[in-house]
Write a protein that holds these residues in place. Structure first.
Motif, PDB file in Angstrom:
ATOM      1  N   PHE A  29       0.936 -14.268 -35.465  1.00  0.00           N
ATOM      2  CA  PHE A  29       1.564 -15.392 -34.771  1.00  0.00           C
ATOM      3  C   PHE A  29       2.403 -16.208 -35.752  1.00  0.00           C
ATOM      4  CE2 PHE A  29       1.632 -19.795 -33.303  1.00  0.00           C
ATOM      5  CZ  PHE A  29       2.112 -19.640 -32.019  1.00  0.00           C
ATOM      6  N   ASP A  30       1.841 -16.499 -36.936  1.00  0.00           N
ATOM      7  CA  ASP A  30       2.573 -17.253 -37.960  1.00  0.00           C
ATOM      8  C   ASP A  30       3.814 -16.497 -38.425  1.00  0.00           C
ATOM      9  OD1 ASP A  30       0.607 -19.206 -37.822  1.00  0.00           O
ATOM     10  OD2 ASP A  30      -0.437 -18.523 -39.635  1.00  0.00           O
ATOM     11  N   ILE A  31       3.661 -15.199 -38.669  1.00  0.00           N
ATOM     12  CA  ILE A  31       4.786 -14.368 -39.114  1.00  0.00           C
ATOM     13  C   ILE A  31       5.880 -14.347 -38.048  1.00  0.00           C
ATOM     14  CG2 ILE A  31       5.482 -11.981 -39.594  1.00  0.00           C
ATOM     15  CD1 ILE A  31       2.760 -11.660 -41.061  1.00  0.00           C
TER      16      ILE A  31
ATOM     17  N   GLY B 268       2.327 -18.931 -46.177  1.00  0.00           N
ATOM     18  CA  GLY B 268       1.258 -19.495 -46.981  1.00  0.00           C
ATOM     19  C   GLY B 268       0.335 -18.464 -47.611  1.00  0.00           C
ATOM     20  N   ILE B 269       0.903 -17.292 -47.950  1.00  0.00           N
ATOM     21  CA  ILE B 269       0.123 -16.230 -48.588  1.00  0.00           C
ATOM     22  C   ILE B 269       0.922 -15.670 -49.759  1.00  0.00           C
ATOM     23  CG2 ILE B 269      -1.151 -15.617 -46.498  1.00  0.00           C
ATOM     24  CD1 ILE B 269       0.791 -13.308 -46.065  1.00  0.00           C
ATOM     25  N   LYS B 270       0.355 -14.738 -50.484  1.00  0.00           N
ATOM     26  CA  LYS B 270       1.036 -14.102 -51.613  1.00  0.00           C
ATOM     27  C   LYS B 270       1.905 -12.952 -51.101  1.00  0.00           C
ATOM     28  CE  LYS B 270      -2.010 -15.601 -55.094  1.00  0.00           C
ATOM     29  NZ  LYS B 270      -1.393 -16.644 -55.795  1.00  0.00           N
ATOM     30  N   PHE B 271       2.993 -12.658 -51.824  1.00  0.00           N
ATOM     31  CA  PHE B 271       3.915 -11.615 -51.358  1.00  0.00           C
ATOM     32  C   PHE B 271       3.252 -10.248 -51.354  1.00  0.00           C
ATOM     33  CE2 PHE B 271       4.664 -10.808 -55.823  1.00  0.00           C
ATOM     34  CZ  PHE B 271       5.007  -9.468 -55.877  1.00  0.00           C
TER      35      PHE B 271
ATOM     36  N   GLY C 168       1.186  -1.133 -43.674  1.00  0.00           N
ATOM     37  CA  GLY C 168       0.074  -0.812 -42.793  1.00  0.00           C
ATOM     38  C   GLY C 168      -1.238  -0.661 -43.539  1.00  0.00           C
ATOM     39  N   MET C 169      -1.207  -0.913 -44.849  1.00  0.00           N
ATOM     40  CA  MET C 169      -2.419  -0.793 -45.651  1.00  0.00           C
ATOM     41  C   MET C 169      -3.464  -1.821 -45.211  1.00  0.00           C
ATOM     42  SD  MET C 169      -2.786  -0.923 -49.784  1.00  0.00           S
ATOM     43  CE  MET C 169      -1.738   0.511 -49.972  1.00  0.00           C
ATOM     44  N   ASN C 170      -3.001  -3.034 -44.898  1.00  0.00           N
ATOM     45  CA  ASN C 170      -3.885  -4.090 -44.383  1.00  0.00           C
ATOM     46  C   ASN C 170      -3.490  -4.418 -42.955  1.00  0.00           C
ATOM     47  OD1 ASN C 170      -4.972  -4.180 -46.953  1.00  0.00           O
ATOM     48  ND2 ASN C 170      -4.726  -6.394 -47.169  1.00  0.00           N
ATOM     49  N   ARG C 171      -4.471  -4.661 -42.134  1.00  0.00           N
ATOM     50  CA  ARG C 171      -4.259  -5.042 -40.742  1.00  0.00           C
ATOM     51  C   ARG C 171      -3.888  -6.515 -40.677  1.00  0.00           C
ATOM     52  NH1 ARG C 171      -8.875  -2.819 -37.503  1.00  0.00           N
ATOM     53  NH2 ARG C 171      -7.496  -1.037 -37.632  1.00  0.00           N
ATOM     54  N   VAL C 172      -2.924  -6.858 -39.826  1.00  0.00           N
ATOM     55  CA  VAL C 172      -2.495  -8.247 -39.652  1.00  0.00           C
ATOM     56  C   VAL C 172      -3.358  -8.874 -38.558  1.00  0.00           C
ATOM     57  CG1 VAL C 172      -0.554  -9.776 -39.159  1.00  0.00           C
ATOM     58  CG2 VAL C 172      -0.122  -7.536 -40.180  1.00  0.00           C
ATOM     59  N   SER C 173      -4.016  -9.980 -38.876  1.00  0.00           N
ATOM     60  CA  SER C 173      -4.827 -10.663 -37.861  1.00  0.00           C
ATOM     61  C   SER C 173      -3.908 -11.284 -36.810  1.00  0.00           C
ATOM     62  CB  SER C 173      -5.686 -11.750 -38.506  1.00  0.00           C
ATOM     63  OG  SER C 173      -4.879 -12.827 -38.942  1.00  0.00           O
TER      64      SER C 173
END
Length: 122
Positions: free
Chosen positions: A54-56, A32-35, A44-49
């Motif tokens: 969990f969704d991934i 449910g996000i943009k590619f 690794g540019m953005n941290r995964v919450s």
């Protein structure tokens, strides 16, 4: 500055996605996000919450812990890097693993035994 844990988690996301033959676009749609956000996670540019990881993990068919596997080996208690090569970073190795798992189980076991014997003889 990018944190080494974010890079590690991103690599694990990319390689798991690649192993199951899913594109960034497909993963993004299912989460449910943009590619572009998937691209940022994978580098690794953005941290995964935690909730997004969990969704991934659900979409990619893994446990959340999968994305942290091997992290202890990235550096020892004294901060020294390990000498184990990053097999997940090698596209040829990943292609070999994907192809290996496409082989029927009985043949795969025989191939594994042959590879192990060749490796021990080298």
């Amino acid at each position: 500055m990018t944190h080494p844990v974010d890079i590690h988690v991103g690599k694990r996301v990319r390689h798991r996605r690649w192993m199951i033959g899913m594109t960034q676009q497909q993963l993004a749609e299912k989460v449910g996000i943009k590619f572009q956000q998937i691209q940022k996670y994978e580098t690794g540019m953005n941290r995964v919450s935690a909730s997004r990881l969990f969704d991934i993990a659900q979409v990619l068919g893994t446990d959340v812990s999968f994305y942290f596997d091997g992290l202890e080996g990235a550096s020892g208690p004294d901060g020294a890097k390990g000498t184990t090569p990053d097999v997940l970073a090698d596209k040829e190795a990943m292609d070999l693993v994907r192809t290996y798992y496409a082989i029927p189980e009985a043949q795969r076991r025989r191939l594994f035994d042959l590879a192990r014997a060749l490796g021990q003889a080298a």
